[in-house]
Design a protein around this motif. Structure first.
Motif, short mmCIF file in Angstrom:
data_model
loop_
_atom_site.label_atom_id
_atom_site.label_comp_id
_atom_site.label_asym_id
_atom_site.label_seq_id
_atom_site.Cartn_x
_atom_site.Cartn_y
_atom_site.Cartn_z
N SER A 29 0.80 -1.22 0.00
CA SER A 29 0.00 0.00 0.00
C SER A 29 0.84 1.28 0.00
O SER A 29 0.32 2.34 -0.34
N THR A 30 2.11 1.18 0.39
CA THR A 30 2.95 2.39 0.44
C THR A 30 3.91 2.48 -0.75
O THR A 30 4.86 3.25 -0.72
N ILE A 31 3.62 1.72 -1.78
CA ILE A 31 4.50 1.71 -2.95
C ILE A 31 4.57 3.10 -3.58
O ILE A 31 3.57 3.82 -3.64
N SER A 32 5.76 3.48 -4.03
CA SER A 32 5.89 4.78 -4.68
C SER A 32 5.90 4.60 -6.19
O SER A 32 6.02 3.48 -6.71
N GLY A 33 5.77 5.72 -6.89
CA GLY A 33 5.53 5.67 -8.32
C GLY A 33 6.61 5.01 -9.15
O GLY A 33 6.34 4.47 -10.23
N ASN A 34 7.84 5.01 -8.66
CA ASN A 34 8.94 4.45 -9.44
C ASN A 34 9.39 3.08 -8.93
O ASN A 34 10.45 2.59 -9.35
N GLU A 35 8.62 2.49 -8.06
CA GLU A 35 8.97 1.16 -7.54
C GLU A 35 8.29 0.06 -8.35
O GLU A 35 7.09 0.12 -8.62
N TYR A 36 9.09 -0.92 -8.71
CA TYR A 36 8.60 -2.08 -9.42
C TYR A 36 8.16 -3.15 -8.42
O TYR A 36 8.67 -3.22 -7.30
N VAL A 37 7.26 -4.03 -8.87
CA VAL A 37 6.88 -5.20 -8.09
C VAL A 37 7.60 -6.41 -8.69
O VAL A 37 7.49 -6.68 -9.89
N TYR A 38 8.36 -7.10 -7.86
CA TYR A 38 9.09 -8.30 -8.27
C TYR A 38 8.56 -9.50 -7.50
O TYR A 38 8.18 -9.40 -6.33
N TRP A 39 8.59 -10.64 -8.16
CA TRP A 39 8.28 -11.91 -7.50
C TRP A 39 9.45 -12.88 -7.70
O TRP A 39 9.96 -13.03 -8.81
N ARG A 43 6.03 -29.34 -8.35
CA ARG A 43 7.32 -28.64 -8.36
C ARG A 43 7.18 -27.15 -8.07
O ARG A 43 8.20 -26.47 -7.90
N ASP A 44 5.96 -26.65 -8.03
CA ASP A 44 5.74 -25.25 -7.68
C ASP A 44 5.68 -25.03 -6.17
O ASP A 44 5.55 -23.88 -5.71
N THR A 45 5.72 -26.09 -5.40
CA THR A 45 5.75 -25.96 -3.94
C THR A 45 7.03 -25.23 -3.55
O THR A 45 8.14 -25.67 -3.86
N ALA A 46 6.88 -24.07 -2.90
CA ALA A 46 8.01 -23.21 -2.59
C ALA A 46 7.54 -22.05 -1.72
O ALA A 46 6.34 -21.88 -1.48
N VAL A 47 8.48 -21.24 -1.27
CA VAL A 47 8.16 -19.96 -0.63
C VAL A 47 8.22 -18.88 -1.71
O VAL A 47 9.23 -18.78 -2.42
N TYR A 48 7.16 -18.10 -1.82
CA TYR A 48 7.06 -17.06 -2.84
C TYR A 48 7.20 -15.70 -2.17
O TYR A 48 6.49 -15.38 -1.22
N TYR A 49 8.12 -14.91 -2.69
CA TYR A 49 8.40 -13.58 -2.14
C TYR A 49 7.93 -12.49 -3.09
O TYR A 49 8.26 -12.52 -4.29
N CYS A 50 7.21 -11.53 -2.55
CA CYS A 50 6.80 -10.34 -3.28
C CYS A 50 7.67 -9.19 -2.78
O CYS A 50 7.78 -9.00 -1.56
N ILE A 51 8.28 -8.47 -3.68
CA ILE A 51 9.23 -7.42 -3.31
C ILE A 51 8.93 -6.18 -4.13
O ILE A 51 8.60 -6.29 -5.32
N VAL A 52 9.01 -5.02 -3.51
CA VAL A 52 8.92 -3.78 -4.27
C VAL A 52 10.27 -3.09 -4.20
O VAL A 52 10.92 -3.07 -3.16
N ARG A 53 10.67 -2.51 -5.31
CA ARG A 53 12.05 -2.06 -5.40
C ARG A 53 12.21 -1.03 -6.49
O ARG A 53 11.69 -1.19 -7.59
N VAL A 54 12.94 0.02 -6.18
CA VAL A 54 13.38 0.94 -7.22
C VAL A 54 14.59 0.31 -7.88
O VAL A 54 15.45 -0.26 -7.20
N GLY A 55 14.67 0.40 -9.18
CA GLY A 55 15.78 -0.17 -9.91
C GLY A 55 17.11 0.28 -9.35
O GLY A 55 17.32 1.46 -9.11
#
Lengths: 112, 109
Positions: B25-35, B81-93
């Protein structure tokens, strides 16, 4: 194409010793980052290097240091090992720091 | 970096779509969403990333809401094989990648 490679795969050290971990990035990638992953937690950022210059540092003590070589490979050094340094150490490479990172298999360090 | 919130665990039947939510919810305009995902004791694997448009690749689809405050990773036909821990990350390049605790996805036969 070879992915990110790390050596050694496993390592056992005792408290107070020093360790050097090595990473070779994907061919053509110029940025390398290091992460520490303690059991049950997500990876924690340690360092990022690009073109042999440090671009970022996480919240780790000065016992942790790193460098990047002209061929873009990298070393992570940890001095005066503590039991709490036991973790999986991950290296990730990217073409440039802005791009997505690709991780190696990690080095499992155990400190006794 | 903005923080993300993910459910700690989810189950999905094999062959069904797995929909993994992430709040940022606090993502800024230049931050990408990565998985990324991490299969037990291996290094994290890059899956997909996006800025504001929906993205699809051979592994997954990423749906980002119009206000960019949340996103969903979709694995269209989950396998064991998709059983795993999935991480969502927001990040400026160029900035460091900050991992949270992720979602542990269990694909059930």
């Amino acid at each position: 194409d070879a992915g990110v490679t790390q050596s050694p795969t496993h390592l056992i050290k005792t408290r107070g010793q020093h360790v050097t971990l090595r990473c070779s990035p994907i061919s053509g990638h110029k940025s390398v980052s290091w992460y520490q992953q303690v059991l049950g937690q997500g990876p924690q950022f340690i360092f990022q290097y690009y073109e042999k210059e440090e671009r970022g540092r996480g919240n780790f003590p000065d016992r942790f240091s790193a460098r990047q070589f002209p061929n873009y490979s990298s070393e992570l050094n940890v001095n005066a090992l503590l039991l709490g340094d036991s973790a999986l150490y991950l290296c990730a490479s990217s073409f440039i720091p802005d791009r997505e990172q690709f991780f190696g298999p990690g080095t499992r360090l155990t400190v006794l | 970096d903005a923080k993300t919130t993910q459910p700690p665990s989810m189950d999905c039947a094999e062959g069904r779509a797995a929909n993994l939510p992430c709040n940022h919810s606090t993502i800024s305009g230049n931050e990408y969403v990565y998985w990324y995902r991490q299969i037990h004791s291996q290094g994290p694997q890059y899956i997909i990333h996006g800025l504001k448009n929906n993205e699809t690749n051979e592994m997954a689809s990423l749906i980002i809401t119009e206000d960019r405050k949340s996103s969903t990773l979709i694995l269209p036909h989950a396998t064991l094989r998709d059983t795993a821990v999935y991480y969502c990350i927001v990040r400026v390049g160029g900035q460091k990648v900050t991992f949270g605790t992720g979602t542990k996805l269990q694909v059930i036969p």
